[in-house]
Each structure stands twice: as structure tokens, then as C-alpha cells.
Enzyme design. Structure first.
Site, mmCIF file in Angstrom:
data_model
loop_
_atom_site.group_PDB
_atom_site.id
_atom_site.type_symbol
_atom_site.label_atom_id
_atom_site.label_comp_id
_atom_site.label_asym_id
_atom_site.label_seq_id
_atom_site.Cartn_x
_atom_site.Cartn_y
_atom_site.Cartn_z
ATOM 1 N N ARG A 1 0.789 -1.221 0.000
ATOM 2 C CA ARG A 1 0.000 0.000 0.000
ATOM 3 C C ARG A 1 0.823 1.273 0.000
ATOM 4 O O ARG A 1 0.598 2.169 -0.800
ATOM 5 C CB ARG A 1 -0.854 0.091 1.282
ATOM 6 C CG ARG A 1 -2.215 -0.462 1.224
ATOM 7 C CD ARG A 1 -2.587 -0.932 2.624
ATOM 8 N NE ARG A 1 -1.659 -1.986 2.993
ATOM 9 C CZ ARG A 1 -1.823 -3.240 2.630
ATOM 10 N NH1 ARG A 1 -2.884 -3.609 1.986
ATOM 11 N NH2 ARG A 1 -0.934 -4.164 2.935
ATOM 12 N N THR A 2 1.745 1.350 0.947
ATOM 13 C CA THR A 2 2.435 2.628 1.129
ATOM 14 C C THR A 2 3.214 2.991 -0.128
ATOM 15 O O THR A 2 3.120 4.101 -0.641
ATOM 16 C CB THR A 2 3.349 2.568 2.370
ATOM 17 O OG1 THR A 2 2.549 2.192 3.474
ATOM 18 C CG2 THR A 2 3.999 3.911 2.650
ATOM 19 N N LYS B 1 25.703 -4.649 -1.470
ATOM 20 C CA LYS B 1 27.178 -4.679 -1.534
ATOM 21 C C LYS B 1 27.809 -4.096 -0.275
ATOM 22 O O LYS B 1 29.016 -3.987 -0.176
ATOM 23 C CB LYS B 1 27.667 -3.855 -2.739
ATOM 24 C CG LYS B 1 27.149 -4.315 -4.080
ATOM 25 C CD LYS B 1 27.707 -3.387 -5.171
ATOM 26 C CE LYS B 1 27.101 -3.694 -6.519
ATOM 27 N NZ LYS B 1 27.410 -2.619 -7.499
ATOM 28 N N ARG C 1 11.334 3.788 3.386
ATOM 29 C CA ARG C 1 10.956 2.857 4.457
ATOM 30 C C ARG C 1 12.182 2.023 4.767
ATOM 31 O O ARG C 1 12.894 1.598 3.854
ATOM 32 C CB ARG C 1 9.815 1.948 4.002
ATOM 33 C CG ARG C 1 9.593 0.788 4.957
ATOM 34 C CD ARG C 1 8.350 0.022 4.651
ATOM 35 N NE ARG C 1 7.168 0.803 4.999
ATOM 36 C CZ ARG C 1 5.930 0.332 4.926
ATOM 37 N NH1 ARG C 1 5.723 -0.909 4.503
ATOM 38 N NH2 ARG C 1 4.904 1.086 5.253
ATOM 39 N N HIS D 1 5.334 6.057 11.549
ATOM 40 C CA HIS D 1 4.813 5.950 10.181
ATOM 41 C C HIS D 1 3.859 7.143 10.014
ATOM 42 O O HIS D 1 2.645 6.992 9.975
ATOM 43 C CB HIS D 1 4.093 4.612 10.035
ATOM 44 C CG HIS D 1 3.760 4.218 8.622
ATOM 45 N ND1 HIS D 1 3.847 5.093 7.562
ATOM 46 C CD2 HIS D 1 3.353 3.029 8.115
ATOM 47 C CE1 HIS D 1 3.486 4.444 6.449
ATOM 48 N NE2 HIS D 1 3.195 3.192 6.761
#
Ligand code: NCD
Length: 300
Positions: free
Chosen positions: A51-52, A80, A101, A129
Site C-alpha cells: 500500500r504505502t 554490496k 521505508r 509511520h
């Protein structure tokens, strides 16, 4: 607004005007289609999302912006051994805004410290959030017609659930009364309770909803955050602590709204979806309008 790292970066007036703006956009989205046509937005998702990320990307495209980024850090140089700081220094030279995120709490703040462009925290571990809280508040306003004086129950994994942290801080502007309902091991963090105490917010902590259910205006269910547990047995012991199904839904009044940031696992049975009080899919959809409003409102 420069960065958006915590919901507390916005005062009451900024928050309510953003919600009013999202309401206007929802009524007439086409008016805003070229607003950010000169901008490139980077979406950096070091942790899974449906969703986000997709609603930020859809929102960006609907206001005319272009997108770069990754949905899976294993395809980036993180694999890496590149540090978050180095990745951000590079991306902030390529994009006008970063939505990110990350699994580590505090990661968005670290990113903002080295970024030349605004950073939006789209979830940092068990931290915050904030844009989810904004769309949650937008949805509460739309459904309850007011944000003031509501009885709100937060249920589930209140320790690791970052949406609860942001939403409880964000709704604190509106004289709420909170019930935090969780197993003792998943109680809301001390820092959140301290912040609520400082703001003189009424709250109580409970392990079941039986007694208080009839008073609740907003029932905010959450998923037990499996990925934050070190011990699978511990997760198994708490994962089904609270289940909203046709039977338990009867405890709540007809004007209560059932919310969830999604994804849900077992905590809300599919049979509840048809209940008129279940608004979690509308809530998710509202993320689009709110994120359009947010992207347009950022200071580039
Ligand atoms: C939430 C999250 O990522 O914190 N999901 C979302 O963004 N809607 C909730 C969760 O993962 O349980």
C-alpha cells in the site's frame, strides 16, 4: 515543511489543513495533475510494502511527478554493503524528494541528516509511520465528521506497531481518550506514554476489550509484527490475542468504525468486511488523496 520524520513535525493547524487539502483533492483530483510535473520523486523501500509504496507512487504520478527508486533493497548497492547515508547522499543528488521505508527505527532521521532534499518517513522499524497516521486521521474525520473528544481503542502489537505510535501522537491534538489493548509483552512504549502524559492525554492500558467495547468510537486493530520478533514461539503465543470476527464485532456500537492500517493477518476475519462499520479498505484508498496532498505541500 522540510522533512516529515514524525507526526509531531506538524502542529494541529498544519495537520488539519493537510486533511482539508486531501478532502479537496479527493473531490476533484484532476485539478492537481500537473502540480509536480517538474519533480522527480525517489521511493526507497528497504523493507516490504504494498500500500504505502504503491499509493505514494500512484499519488506522485497523479500530480505529474516522475519516479525513480527500488522496492527491494537487495537489488540496490545496500546488498554490496553501502551505508544508508551513502545511498541517501547519492539519491538526494538525483531526486527532488525521497520517500523511504527502512527496518531500523531512526533510519529516516539518519537519512534526513545527510539528505539535500526533503525525506518522508514511510515507516522506520518500530519507530513511526507519520503519513499512515495522516491518512488515518483523514479517514476518522471523514467518517466521524469530527476529530474531537473521541474514544479510541488501539488493539494488538502496540510495542512494534509504528502506525499506533504515530496515530496516538497525531490524535493527541484533539482531546481523545485512549484505550491501549495488548498482551503485556506488546504494550505501548514508554516514550509514547511519556509524550501523552506531557500533553495530558487520558489513556488506560488493558489486556481485553470486553468492558470498554460499547464506548469505543474508533477501533484501531493492528497486526502482530512477526518480523520484529526474535523468538517464533513468543510470536505464536500472542499472534491471535485479539480477533475481530462477526461475534466479537457485536460488542461494539453501531457508530463505531473499524480501522486497520493493513495488511491484516488473522486479527480481522474476512466475514467482518461486509459490516458497514468496517472501513479499512476505504482507509487504505484514502492514502492516495492524502499522499497527493502531502507531496504537493512539501517544500522542495
Ligand atoms: C503498516 C506498516 O508498514 O507499518 N502497513 C502500512 O503501511 N499500511 C502496518 C503493518 O505492517 O502492520
Amino acid at each position: 515543511m522540510k522533512h516529515l520524520l514524525s507526526i509531531t513535525d506538524l502542529d494541529k493547524k498544519e495537520l488539519t489543513s493537510l486533511i482539508d487539502f486531501a478532502t479537496q483533492i479527493k473531490a476533484n483530483p484532476a485539478l492537481y495533475q500537473d502540480k509536480l510535473s517538474d519533480k522527480i520523486i525517489a521511493t526507497l523501500f528497504f523493507e516490504p510494502s504494498t500500500r504505502t509504496r504503491l499509493s505514494f507512487e500512484s499519488a506522485a504520478l497523479r500530480v505529474g511527478a516522475k519516479l525513480i527508486g527500488f522496492a527491494d533493497a537487495s537489488t540496490s548497492s545496500t546488498q554490496k554493503g553501502e551505508t544508508l547515508e551513502d545511498t541517501i547522499k547519492i539519491v538526494s543528488g538525483l531526486a527532488d524528494l525521497i520517500v523511504m521505508r527502512h527496518p531500523a527505527s531512526g533510519a529516516a532521521k539518519r537519512a534526513a541528516a545527510v539528505s539535500k532534499v526533503p525525506v518522508i518517513n514511510a515507516g522506520d522499524g518500530s519507530g513511526e509511520h507519520p503519513n499512515q497516521a495522516m491518512l488515518d486521521i483523514f479517514t476518522i474525520k471523514e467518517n466521524k465528521k469530527t476529530l474531537e473528544n473521541l474514544n479510541i481503542a488501539f488493539v494488538g502489537d502496540l510495542k512494534n506497531g509504528r502506525t499506533v505510535h504515530s496515530l496516538s501522537l497525531g490524535m493527541a491534538h484533539f482531546n481523545p481518550n485512549y484505550y491501549f489493548i495488548s498482551p503485556p509483552s506488546l504494550a505501548v512504549p514508554a516514550e509514547i506514554k511519556q509524550a501523552l502524559n506531557l500533553n495530558k492525554i487520558k489513556f488506560s492500558e488493558l489486556t481485553d476489550w470486553q468492558k470498554i467495547a460499547p464506548q469505543i468510537d474508533v477501533l484501531y486493530m493492528t497486526r502482530v509484527q512477526k518480523e520484529r520478533f526474535n523468538d517464533v514461539a513468543e510470536y505464536e503465543s500472542v499472534k491471535d490475542a485479539y480477533i475481530l470476527n462477526a461475534n466479537s464485532a457485536r460488542l461494539f456500537k453501531s457508530t463505531c468504525i473499524f480501522m486497520h492500517p493493513l495488511p491484516r493477518v488473522t486479527e480481522i476475519s474476512a466475514e467482518v468486511d461486509a459490516d458497514p462499520r468496517a472501513i479499512y479498505f476505504d482507509q487504505a484508498r484514502n492514502g492516495l488523496w492524502l499522499r497527493m496532498a502531502l507531496l504537493i505541500s512539501m517544500k522542495y
